[in-house]
Design a protein around this motif. Structure first.
Motif, short mmCIF file in Angstrom:
data_model
loop_
_atom_site.label_atom_id
_atom_site.label_comp_id
_atom_site.label_asym_id
_atom_site.label_seq_id
_atom_site.Cartn_x
_atom_site.Cartn_y
_atom_site.Cartn_z
N UNK A 184 0.83 -1.20 0.00
CA UNK A 184 0.00 0.00 0.00
C UNK A 184 0.87 1.25 0.00
N UNK A 185 2.09 1.16 0.54
CA UNK A 185 2.93 2.35 0.61
C UNK A 185 4.37 2.04 0.19
N UNK A 227 13.84 -8.28 7.57
CA UNK A 227 13.00 -7.67 8.60
C UNK A 227 13.73 -7.40 9.91
N UNK A 228 14.88 -8.08 10.14
CA UNK A 228 15.59 -7.83 11.40
C UNK A 228 16.14 -6.40 11.45
N UNK A 254 14.61 0.31 10.38
CA UNK A 254 14.64 1.17 9.20
C UNK A 254 15.65 2.32 9.33
N UNK A 255 15.88 2.80 10.58
CA UNK A 255 16.85 3.90 10.75
C UNK A 255 18.26 3.43 10.44
N UNK A 315 9.82 -5.69 5.66
CA UNK A 315 8.75 -5.08 6.46
C UNK A 315 8.11 -3.92 5.70
N UNK A 316 7.08 -3.33 6.34
CA UNK A 316 6.38 -2.21 5.72
C UNK A 316 7.11 -0.91 6.08
N UNK A 317 8.33 -0.75 5.55
CA UNK A 317 9.19 0.37 5.95
C UNK A 317 9.63 1.25 4.79
N UNK A 318 9.10 1.06 3.61
CA UNK A 318 9.66 1.71 2.42
C UNK A 318 9.67 3.23 2.53
N UNK A 319 8.56 3.81 2.96
CA UNK A 319 8.49 5.28 3.04
C UNK A 319 9.44 5.79 4.12
N UNK A 320 9.47 5.07 5.25
CA UNK A 320 10.32 5.49 6.37
C UNK A 320 11.79 5.50 5.94
N UNK A 324 8.30 -2.67 -0.61
CA UNK A 324 8.34 -3.31 0.72
C UNK A 324 7.29 -4.40 0.84
N UNK A 325 7.15 -4.92 2.05
CA UNK A 325 6.21 -6.03 2.35
C UNK A 325 6.47 -7.26 1.47
#
Lengths: 162, 608
Positions: free
Chosen positions: B104-105, B137-138, B141-142, B165-170, B183-184
């Motif tokens: 979705x993102x 996923x481990x 994102x930072x 994980x769902x971290x693409x935008x971050x 992502x995802x």
């Protein structure tokens, strides 16, 4: 992490408002922000002296140009998500003290953003729950059970409303 | 003065009409009732439902059951239908080669082409080629973002990332130079390292352009014409998505495989022909027309269709105490459809639309044991019970009570298992046909095309309109109108497409848009009911010419559907036929035609 200052000039920026009682705990605020950020909805934080999570959330929703607000009570014990059109005392979602873990906080932030966008809320996400279990610092937590408890609570609240 | 009850036992509902016969032979209808049929139609189990329906009809009249002079049952048509789906193509990935899903993102925007490498290995790779970084996923994102930034500062050319994980935008928001990120991706461990990968993310509200085009994929990977042919399934699977990844592996292969679905043998009165199910619905229906009138249809054992044929035969054989071998399949309706299928070997739960053929079959035999049921009922209620008339004829007599109708009149009975048509001409002669494919087939098509694997939900989607909860307090109906509520919606309904079922809204757990679901629903109804309406009317019409029919009345449960009558009306308008829902006795709508017809036919017979 950018935390907006509370100057009057930016009051009308389209943001989700977060009202947090002091002391503001970064480990509670940050995941909420990330949830909003991943969904692309800006938020701004204002620190206040006190109040319950629900009343702060309602207040935040009333002030937010997007009509969506999050409240965090002073002791960092509970978090609530509110919409301006919902009645006082009836937040859309809330998290109790024992639910304030990164995954659920991020999900609440995500849902705040989805509420703005009109996208379906994420109330059950087994993949995310599994991820959280695997990487939780407290492996004893069972996310699935807690998610279920949260949903039971939401449903109960809704039923009481009727 | 006498009281008469007409009883129509259908597949789904049992209907009753109660009438009073005056001294001079005039009929006055007093009440109607409808209950669910108990047991399979034509069996003695039906008696319970009939008694319920009679009581329901008698109650407001203050008449006791024993006051009835006669109960008339319909000679139920011995027709049973069943449906099955045969998948004929599927996409198989023999080695991980494609990710084409719609997180979705996603992050960033644009097309990146580079070699796949894990974040950990990034420190050891050269600066002379572009890289696509795999982030498991481990990884926080930072941390991922700062490592990517360090690598870029060190001169590495990073052109994209694939994140579990769902971290693409971050991640993207924290990069000094943004890149497309998907992502995802659940099975990130299946992504092969050291391979050329292409990643594409479209801007908001847009869909990818490059990786959904076989020639662009050929350009990116330097494919020859034969290889380009093989990537067509990938390109097709990626059409309409907002983000995608394609990876070229040396042994990797993607195939669109045709699954042998077996053949069916159509045996007509004069000739016999075989047709492969995988040739599709049009081929089957064409052959069917060629051999008509049909005597029997056989399917290959071991296929879904073969199994379905065996099943309907068995049910009918049990019902009528006949050997299975003597029950013949007399009509089929084949419909082409698309079936979302998980791609075998996929990375993130991708699916493609495989081709499938849905088949409905109809078996017909001599007679259902209605006499046995009549005797059983007579014992139970101590009222004379007889089999009053043939269903199709009774339905015509009932339908003729509709104001504004006269012969030549055809009725279309849109049921669950079969679509039936009868015609009465000016001379009062009645012809009827029973065709395979009706409401159950529509449900199967909806279930298949939306990938629901939930017949009950598909049934609800068929029967009720959709809406979307746009805010906490209003929903927009599929026709565009808006409805406001005083109480907020359940959070589980918010933002979702819901079915407005009788007992409340049912949220659909799907990413399909409301418009897509409506299109599938209407398509399924047209493919079955409009096609069968034409097929059935052509067979009963004088000289097989629908134009020679003046009036068509719709009866039966599906005539109450909120859109089927209009679809049929639209299709028949070009034949100059008056089409509408029957209004039996000016009060019953499309219901109660057979029960009413039984009473009228009985009274006519008495007069003679």
């Amino acid at each position: 992490m950018e935390v907006a200052s509370s100057s009057k000039s930016d009051e009308m920026k389209p943001t989700v408002w977060i009202l947090a009682g002091q002391p503001v705990l970064d480990e509670v605020i940050a995941p909420i922000y990330w949830g909003l950020e991943e969904e692309g909805i800006p938020a701004e934080l204002r620190e206040v002296s006190g109040g319950s999570a629900e009343s702060l959330a309602r207040q935040a929703a009333g002030s937010s140009p997007l009509n969506v607000g999050i409240g965090i009570d002073g002791a960092g014990q509970t978090v609530a998500l509110h919409h301006r059109d919902l009645s006082v005392g009836k937040p859309l979602l809330s998290l109790a003290a024992d639910e304030l873990r990164p995954m659920l906080l991020r999900q609440l932030g995500r849902n705040a953003a989805r509420l703005v966008k009109g996208d379906p809320l994420v109330l059950q996400n087994e993949d995310a729950a599994r991820t959280e279990v695997q990487h939780s610092t407290k492996p004893s937590h069972n996310e699935a059970d807690e998610l279920q408890a949260l949903i039971v609570r939401i449903v109960t609240e809704l039923l009481q409303k009727e | 003065m006498a009281y008469i009850a007409g009883v129509d036992i259908g597949n789904n509902s049992t209907e009753v009409a109660i009438a009073q016969l005056g001294q001079s032979g005039e009929v006055r209808f007093l009440s109607s009732a409808l209950v669910r049929t108990v047991g399979i139609k034509g069996t003695v189990q039906n008696a319970m439902g009939i008694i319920d329906a009679l009581d329901l009809g008698l109650e407001p009249l203050s008449i006791e059951r024993h006051d009835l002079d006669i109960v008339l049952l319909n000679e139920a048509t011995p027709v049973i239908g069943d449906v099955a789906m045969e998948t004929i193509t599927e996409t198989v990935i023999t080695e991980s080669a494609m990710i084409g899903h719609n997180p979705s993102t996603p992050g960033g925007q644009g097309l990146g082409i580079g070699t796949s490498v894990t974040l950990d290995d990034l420190e050891r790779v050269s600066t002379d080629q572009p890289w696509i970084v795999i982030i498991p996923e481990e990884m926080d994102f930072r941390e991922a973002a700062s490592r990517l930034n360090r690598a870029t500062s060190a001169g590495l050319d990073i052109v994209g990332a694939i994140v579990q994980k769902d971290d693409a935008v971050l991640i993207n928001n924290r990069l000094h130079s943004p890149v497309p990120i998907v992502d995802e991706v659940a099975h990130i461990e299946r992504v092969p390292m050291g391979m050329v990968a292409a990643i594409e993310v479209a801007g908001p509200g847009k869909t990818i352009e490059k990786l959904s085009n076989p020639y662009d994929i050929a350009t990116v990977f330097g494919l020859d014409p034969e290889e380009t042919r093989r990537v067509v399934p990938i390109a097709r699977a990626l059409m309409g998505t907002r983000s995608a990844v394609v990876i070229k592996t040396p042994q990797g292969d993607i195939q669109e495989r045709r699954i042998p679905a077996g053949k069916i043998t159509l045996i007509g009165q004069e000739r016999k022909t075989e047709v492969q199910v995988q040739d599709g619905a049009e081929a089957i229906m064409h052959q069917l027309d060629q051999v008509y009138p049909l005597v029997e249809i056989e399917a290959e054992p071991g296929t879904n269709v073969g199994g379905m044929f065996e099943h309907v035969r068995k049910v009918m054989a049990n019902l009528t105490d006949q050997p299975v071998s003597s029950v013949r399949v007399q009509d089929v309706l084949a419909v082409d459809t698309l079936k979302p299928q998980m791609v075998l070997g996929a990375l993130a739960g991708e699916y493609t639309l495989g081709n499938a053929v849905g088949l409905a079959a109809m078996v017909e035999t001599h007679k259902l044991p209605m006499q046995r049921l009549a005797r059983k009922l007579e014992e139970e209620i101590i009222v004379r019970t007889i089999v009053g008339g043939i269903e199709a004829e009774m339905a015509i007599y009932g339908a003729l009570t509709t104001p504004g109708i006269q012969p030549p009149l055809a009725i279309l009975d849109l049921g669950g298992g079969s679509t039936d048509a009868s015609l009465i001409d000016e001379a009062g002669v009645i012809h009827s046909v029973h065709l395979a494919g009706a409401g159950d087939m529509v449900t199967l098509l909806i279930d298949t095309e939306l990938g629901l694997e939930d017949r009950e939900l598909a049934e609800n989607i068929k029967r009720f309109p959709l809406a979307k909860a746009e805010t906490l307090f209003h929903q927009r109906h599929e026709d565009g109108s808006v409805q406001f509520f005083h109480e907020p919606f359940d959070p589980r309904l918010f933002g979702r497409v819901v079915v407005l079922a009788e007992n409340g809204s049912i949220p659909l757990d799907t990413r399909e848009s409301l418009a897509k679901i409506v299109a599938v629903r209407q398509g399924a109804k047209r493919k079955v009911f409009v096609r069968n309406a034409i097929r059935a009317l052509e067979r009963v019409a004088p000289a097989n010419n629908i134009r020679l029919i003046s009036f068509v009345a719709l009866v039966g449960g599906s005539a109450l559907d909120f859109e089927i009558p209009q679809m049929i009306s639209d299709a028949l308008i070009e034949y100059g036929v008056v089409t509408g829902r029957a209004n039996v006795r000016s009060t019953e709508g499309p219901r109660n035609a057979v029960a009413t017809g039984l009473v009228l036919a009985h009274v006519e017979k008495q007069k003679e």
